[in-house]
Design a protein around this motif. Structure first.
Motif, PDB file in Angstrom:
ATOM      1  N   TYR A 181     -43.546  -6.634 -25.036  1.00  9.18           N
ATOM      2  CA  TYR A 181     -43.677  -5.212 -25.374  1.00  9.18           C
ATOM      3  C   TYR A 181     -44.815  -4.501 -24.652  1.00  9.18           C
ATOM      4  N   ASP A 182     -45.531  -5.233 -23.809  1.00 12.54           N
ATOM      5  CA  ASP A 182     -46.620  -4.627 -23.041  1.00 12.54           C
ATOM      6  C   ASP A 182     -46.410  -4.922 -21.562  1.00 12.54           C
ATOM      7  N   ALA A 183     -46.808  -3.954 -20.700  1.00 10.98           N
ATOM      8  CA  ALA A 183     -46.648  -4.127 -19.253  1.00 10.98           C
ATOM      9  C   ALA A 183     -47.279  -5.444 -18.794  1.00 10.98           C
ATOM     10  N   PRO A 184     -46.598  -6.205 -17.925  1.00 12.10           N
ATOM     11  CA  PRO A 184     -45.363  -5.859 -17.204  1.00 12.10           C
ATOM     12  C   PRO A 184     -44.088  -6.229 -17.954  1.00 12.10           C
ATOM     13  N   TYR A 185     -44.171  -6.438 -19.275  1.00 11.39           N
ATOM     14  CA  TYR A 185     -43.009  -6.668 -20.143  1.00 11.39           C
ATOM     15  C   TYR A 185     -42.323  -8.011 -19.899  1.00 11.39           C
ATOM     16  N   HIS A 186     -43.053  -8.951 -19.337  1.00 18.48           N
ATOM     17  CA  HIS A 186     -42.613 -10.343 -19.236  1.00 18.48           C
ATOM     18  C   HIS A 186     -43.856 -11.163 -18.934  1.00 18.48           C
ATOM     19  N   ASP A 187     -43.697 -12.470 -18.764  1.00 20.49           N
ATOM     20  CA  ASP A 187     -44.820 -13.349 -18.469  1.00 20.49           C
ATOM     21  C   ASP A 187     -44.711 -13.825 -17.023  1.00 20.49           C
TER      22      ASP A 187
ATOM     23  N   LEU B 283     -31.344 -18.285 -22.469  1.00 19.07           N
ATOM     24  CA  LEU B 283     -32.301 -17.176 -22.546  1.00 19.07           C
ATOM     25  C   LEU B 283     -32.168 -16.438 -23.880  1.00 19.07           C
ATOM     26  N   GLY B 284     -30.917 -16.280 -24.339  1.00 18.99           N
ATOM     27  CA  GLY B 284     -30.681 -15.561 -25.587  1.00 18.99           C
ATOM     28  C   GLY B 284     -31.234 -16.282 -26.799  1.00 18.99           C
ATOM     29  N   LYS B 285     -31.228 -17.598 -26.769  1.00 19.91           N
ATOM     30  CA  LYS B 285     -31.718 -18.367 -27.932  1.00 19.91           C
ATOM     31  C   LYS B 285     -33.204 -18.128 -28.176  1.00 19.91           C
ATOM     32  N   THR B 286     -33.955 -17.801 -27.120  1.00 22.12           N
ATOM     33  CA  THR B 286     -35.384 -17.556 -27.283  1.00 22.12           C
ATOM     34  C   THR B 286     -35.765 -16.096 -27.044  1.00 22.12           C
ATOM     35  N   LEU B 287     -34.780 -15.228 -26.859  1.00 26.03           N
ATOM     36  CA  LEU B 287     -35.036 -13.807 -26.565  1.00 26.03           C
ATOM     37  C   LEU B 287     -35.963 -13.673 -25.367  1.00 26.03           C
ATOM     38  N   CYS B 288     -35.745 -14.502 -24.363  1.00 34.56           N
ATOM     39  CA  CYS B 288     -36.621 -14.531 -23.193  1.00 34.56           C
ATOM     40  C   CYS B 288     -36.528 -13.190 -22.441  1.00 34.56           C
ATOM     41  N   PRO B 289     -37.642 -12.499 -22.212  1.00 29.65           N
ATOM     42  CA  PRO B 289     -37.596 -11.164 -21.589  1.00 29.65           C
ATOM     43  C   PRO B 289     -37.753 -11.183 -20.072  1.00 29.65           C
ATOM     44  N   GLU B 290     -37.663 -12.358 -19.439  1.00 32.85           N
ATOM     45  CA  GLU B 290     -37.859 -12.417 -17.989  1.00 32.85           C
ATOM     46  C   GLU B 290     -36.723 -11.648 -17.273  1.00 32.85           C
TER      47      GLU B 290
ATOM     48  N   TYR C 282     -32.776  -2.596 -14.649  1.00 30.36           N
ATOM     49  CA  TYR C 282     -33.327  -3.748 -15.369  1.00 30.36           C
ATOM     50  C   TYR C 282     -34.182  -4.599 -14.436  1.00 30.36           C
ATOM     51  N   GLY C 283     -35.407  -4.868 -14.858  1.00 30.77           N
ATOM     52  CA  GLY C 283     -36.344  -5.622 -14.028  1.00 30.77           C
ATOM     53  C   GLY C 283     -36.980  -4.789 -12.935  1.00 30.77           C
ATOM     54  N   GLY C 284     -36.645  -3.512 -12.870  1.00 35.57           N
ATOM     55  CA  GLY C 284     -37.160  -2.651 -11.809  1.00 35.57           C
ATOM     56  C   GLY C 284     -38.661  -2.442 -11.875  1.00 35.57           C
ATOM     57  N   GLN C 285     -39.244  -2.670 -13.068  1.00 36.14           N
ATOM     58  CA  GLN C 285     -40.689  -2.432 -13.223  1.00 36.14           C
ATOM     59  C   GLN C 285     -41.531  -3.428 -12.449  1.00 36.14           C
ATOM     60  N   VAL C 286     -40.939  -4.558 -12.056  1.00 37.14           N
ATOM     61  CA  VAL C 286     -41.706  -5.571 -11.307  1.00 37.14           C
ATOM     62  C   VAL C 286     -41.010  -5.944 -10.001  1.00 37.14           C
ATOM     63  N   ALA C 287     -39.948  -5.225  -9.635  1.00 34.33           N
ATOM     64  CA  ALA C 287     -39.182  -5.605  -8.443  1.00 34.33           C
ATOM     65  C   ALA C 287     -39.930  -5.249  -7.159  1.00 34.33           C
ATOM     66  N   ASP C 288     -39.773  -6.117  -6.164  1.00 31.98           N
ATOM     67  CA  ASP C 288     -40.267  -5.811  -4.820  1.00 31.98           C
ATOM     68  C   ASP C 288     -39.222  -5.004  -4.046  1.00 31.98           C
TER      69      ASP C 288
ATOM     70  N   ASN D 257     -40.279   6.120  -5.797  1.00 37.51           N
ATOM     71  CA  ASN D 257     -41.050   6.508  -6.985  1.00 37.51           C
ATOM     72  C   ASN D 257     -40.480   5.726  -8.168  1.00 37.51           C
ATOM     73  N   VAL D 258     -41.142   4.632  -8.509  1.00 40.00           N
ATOM     74  CA  VAL D 258     -40.660   3.736  -9.565  1.00 40.00           C
ATOM     75  C   VAL D 258     -41.525   3.902 -10.801  1.00 40.00           C
ATOM     76  N   THR D 259     -40.884   4.251 -11.899  1.00 32.85           N
ATOM     77  CA  THR D 259     -41.594   4.387 -13.176  1.00 32.85           C
ATOM     78  C   THR D 259     -41.088   3.299 -14.125  1.00 32.85           C
ATOM     79  N   GLY D 260     -41.913   2.293 -14.327  1.00 31.68           N
ATOM     80  CA  GLY D 260     -41.518   1.201 -15.217  1.00 31.68           C
ATOM     81  C   GLY D 260     -41.823   1.523 -16.668  1.00 31.68           C
ATOM     82  N   TYR D 261     -41.072   0.899 -17.557  1.00 29.64           N
ATOM     83  CA  TYR D 261     -41.299   1.094 -18.996  1.00 29.64           C
ATOM     84  C   TYR D 261     -40.733  -0.091 -19.759  1.00 29.64           C
ATOM     85  N   GLY D 262     -41.166  -0.215 -20.990  1.00 32.87           N
ATOM     86  CA  GLY D 262     -40.645  -1.279 -21.844  1.00 32.87           C
ATOM     87  C   GLY D 262     -39.478  -0.775 -22.661  1.00 32.87           C
ATOM     88  N   MET D 263     -38.457  -1.599 -22.799  1.00 30.92           N
ATOM     89  CA  MET D 263     -37.322  -1.229 -23.638  1.00 30.92           C
ATOM     90  C   MET D 263     -37.685  -1.466 -25.101  1.00 30.92           C
ATOM     91  N   MET D 264     -36.997  -0.793 -26.021  1.00 29.65           N
ATOM     92  CA  MET D 264     -37.400  -0.850 -27.418  1.00 29.65           C
ATOM     93  C   MET D 264     -37.217  -2.238 -28.027  1.00 29.65           C
TER      94      MET D 264
END
Length: 356
Positions: free
Chosen positions: A34-40, A78-85, A151-157, A180-187
């Motif tokens: 829930y916090d930038a960059p919204y994954h580990d 991924l779904g079993k652990t709600l992995c946000p990668e 999806y994943g655009g907040q950290v994409a190269d 112009n990339v504006t990243g955000y966290g999904m709810m």
């Protein structure tokens, strides 16, 4: 149809299950999703080293799988652990690059993070409504338009962008640093981005890309459906375990027949959903891929909402708390329906197919 996993896929499922189970307890998921960059980023690197992305690409493109069943195995884990990668963006990008005959090594090794920009605010689902335009400029191209919920655009190269090219659609590679990339966290956790393109330099990856874009979307839908099955499994299991522990009138509430019936109804919905996902996975890449992907997404949307709501209700107030895992599973299950076309949209697609 053989419903059993092959030995290789079972090994992949077991390996991913152990890794994600150890590294992504719900407490860690809440901390990073829930916090930038919204994954580990550190765990993303480990997931890549584990070979998860290789399982998403076909052998002739340098991967080790790439079928619908390979995708399902990865995303159910991924779904079993709600992995946000940001694996969904990598999957869809790998489909586009493989279709173009491009080199996937940088994507598969994690050296370059990819995302895919298809949807727009006024064209959330239909490819023929895309307004982003590519114009020739010098030796390359320039793109103008806006891509929404990348999806994943907040950290994409690199973002692979669908844009009008001649009389059809092309796929273009855009360096994220040029846009112009504006990243955000999904709810429900995890990240996405809005990508604004204003005469932005781009490289043509593939012309006449309608079929490849449809395939990437179908693969993404199968992935989301498999992720939902994994999340529903855990929500159901957690609810049944709660029945065994929570007592009323001196007995576990699981002794009450009405709750048993509701738990069985949940399980029935999950197994039906699992069956249609298997069918959609089997058809991926074939002539009927879009039809079965829409069937699966429609059924998953309805089943996931039922499982989410029943899990919340049968846990009582505890399920509404931030600290309790069920609340996050329920939120993710509801929001999965909004990604890549919701229940109503995919029902309309199925109906169009039969009416044609």
């Amino acid at each position: 149809m053989d419903f059993n996993l092959t030995e290789d896929r079972q090994m992949l499922a077991d390996t991913l299950g152990r890794f994600l189970g150890e590294q992504y307890p719900v407490e860690h998921r809440i901390k990073v999703a829930y916090d930038a960059p919204y994954h580990d980023p550190a765990l993303w690197d480990q997931l890549v080293e584990l070979g998860a992305l290789y399982a998403l690409a076909p052998e002739d493109a340098g991967g080790m799988g790439g079928t619908g069943f390979d995708i399902s195995v990865v995303f159910e884990a991924l779904g079993k652990t709600l992995c946000p990668e940001p694996v969904l963006g990598a999957l869809m990008a790998s489909r586009l690059l493989a279709a173009a005959g491009a080199d996937l090594e940088a994507l598969l090794t994690g050296a370059t993070k990819y995302a895919v920009g298809i949807t727009e605010i006024d064209a959330p689902y239909e490819l023929d409504q895309i307004a982003t335009v590519a114009t020739a400029k010098g030796d390359g191209f320039a793109l103008s338009g806006r891509k929404s919920t990348v999806y994943g655009g907040q950290v994409a190269d690199v973002v692979l962008v669908a844009a009008k090219h001649g009389d059809g659609l092309g796929v273009f590679a855009v360096q994220a640093a040029d846009a112009n990339v504006t990243g955000y966290g999904m709810m429900d956790g995890g990240g996405a981005a809005e990508v604004l393109l204003d005469d932005t330099p781009a490289t043509l990856v593939m012309a006449n890309a309608e079929a490849a874009l449809e395939d990437a979307l179908n693969a993404g839908i199968v992935a989301l459906c498999a992720e939902a099955v994994g999340a529903m499994d855990v929500a159901h299991w957690t609810t049944v375990e709660y029945f065994k522990q929570r007592k009323q009138f001196g007995v576990p509430i699981g002794k009450f027949q009405v709750l048993q019936h509701r738990a069985v109804d949940m399980l029935t919905e999950i197994e039906q959903a699992r069956s249609i996902v298997i069918k959609a996975a089997a058809e991926l890449g074939g002539d009927d891929a879009a039809k079965y992907a829409s069937m699966a997404k429609n059924m998953i949307g309805r089943a996931a909402r039922l499982v989410a709501e029943e899990s919340i209700q049968m846990h009582g107030g505890i399920a509404m708390t931030w600290e309790y895992a069920v609340s996050h599973y329920a939120k993710r299950l509801i929001m999965l329906d909004a990604q890549l076309g919701d229940t109503d949209y995919h029902l309309s697609q199925v109906m169009k197919g039969y009416a044609a």
